[in-house]
Design a protein around this motif. Structure first.
Motif, PDB file in Angstrom:
ATOM      1  N   ALA A   1      31.272  42.541  60.267  1.00  0.00           N
ATOM      2  CA  ALA A   1      31.895  41.225  60.483  1.00  0.00           C
ATOM      3  C   ALA A   1      31.364  40.295  59.298  1.00  0.00           C
ATOM      4  O   ALA A   1      32.199  39.489  58.739  1.00  0.00           O
ATOM      5  N   ASP A   2      30.335  40.414  58.722  1.00  0.00           N
ATOM      6  CA  ASP A   2      29.705  39.741  57.662  1.00  0.00           C
ATOM      7  C   ASP A   2      30.696  40.007  56.270  1.00  0.00           C
ATOM      8  O   ASP A   2      31.144  39.230  55.434  1.00  0.00           O
ATOM      9  N   ALA A   3      31.080  41.342  56.180  1.00  0.00           N
ATOM     10  CA  ALA A   3      31.881  41.899  55.089  1.00  0.00           C
ATOM     11  C   ALA A   3      33.381  41.334  55.336  1.00  0.00           C
ATOM     12  O   ALA A   3      34.196  41.332  54.355  1.00  0.00           O
ATOM     13  N   GLY A   4      33.651  40.960  56.463  1.00  0.00           N
ATOM     14  CA  GLY A   4      35.038  40.394  56.665  1.00  0.00           C
ATOM     15  C   GLY A   4      35.927  41.224  57.735  1.00  0.00           C
ATOM     16  O   GLY A   4      37.184  40.620  57.976  1.00  0.00           O
ATOM     17  N   GLU A   5      35.260  42.167  58.356  1.00  0.00           N
ATOM     18  CA  GLU A   5      35.985  42.579  59.450  1.00  0.00           C
ATOM     19  C   GLU A   5      36.119  41.743  60.816  1.00  0.00           C
ATOM     20  O   GLU A   5      35.035  41.173  61.080  1.00  0.00           O
TER      21      GLU A   5
END
Length: 172
Positions: A94-98
Motif C-alpha cells: 500500500a505504501d508503494a502505491g498498490e
C-alpha cells in the motif's frame, strides 16, 4: 496461451496504461523467496524486508506512470498463518502505491470465483499465475481470448465491489 517470465512478464506492466489487477485466491503460498521472511514472521523476529524491495520499486515505477495496481485477496477466516503474514506485509504494498483489498471467502460463492490466481492488464490481457510444484513462481500464462478475459473481468468487478480496503479490513 503463452508462458511469459522475467522481463517479458514485467513488460505486461510496462505496456499497461490504466490498471493491473491481481486476484489471489489461495490461503497459503510456499514460494521459496518468502520462506525465510515467513519463518521470521512466525517467530516474531525482525525483518528488514530487503527481499521485498524489488517488487516495491516495480510498484512505484508502474503507479508513478499513473497506472493503478489493484490486488484482491479472497481469504478464509479464521486466517491461515500465511494470510496473517501477507496482510502484515501488505502495508508495504500500500505504501508503494498498490490498492489492496480483502474479501472473506464465505462472502462470495465459489461459482463467482476462479480457482486460479491471475493478473488482468487494462481489462484486455489475462495472465494466469503459474507455480512449480515446489511453490516457486514460474511466470504468467498469457491470453487475450475474449471469452476468458471477459469472464475474468466480470469476476474482478464482482470481487472488487465486495472486497474491503486493507486499512479497514480487520483480522478475525
Amino acid at each position: 496461451m503463452q508462458l511469459v517470465q522475467g522481463e517479458e512478464f514485467e513488460d505486461l506492466f510496462r505496456a499497461c496504461h490504466r490498471e493491473a489487477f491481481h486476484l489471489e485466491v489461495q490461503d497459503t503460498y510456499e514460494t521459496p523467496e518468502e520462506s525465510e521472511p515467513f519463518r521470521k514472521f512466525l517467530a516474531d523476529e525482525p525483518d528488514d524486508y530487503a527481499w521485498f524491495q524489488p517488487w516495491l520499486t516495480h510498484v512505484r515505477e508502474v503507479t508513478g506512470r499513473g497506472v493503478a495496481i489493484n490486488r484482491a485477496r479472497v481469504v478464509t477466516e479464521p486466517h491461515t498463518d500465511y494470510t496473517r503474514f501477507a496482510k502484515a506485509v501488505a502495508r508495504f504494498n500500500a505504501d508503494a502505491g498498490e490498492n489492496v483489498r480483502y474479501l472473506p471467502r464465505h462472502q462470495i460463492g465459489t461459482e463467482d470465483l476462479t480457482e486460479d490466481d491471475w493478473w488482468l492488464f487494462d481489462d484486455t490481457v489475462l495472465a494466469y499465475t503459474v507455480f512449480e510444484p515446489s511453490g516457486r513462481w514460474v511466470g504468467g500464462a498469457v491470453t487475450t481470448d475474449p471469452r476468458l478475459v471477459g469472464y475474468c473481468r466480470s469476476v474482478k468487478e464482482h470481487v472488487w465491489s465486495l472486497a474491503t480496503p486493507l486499512a479497514e479490513y480487520c483480522i478475525l
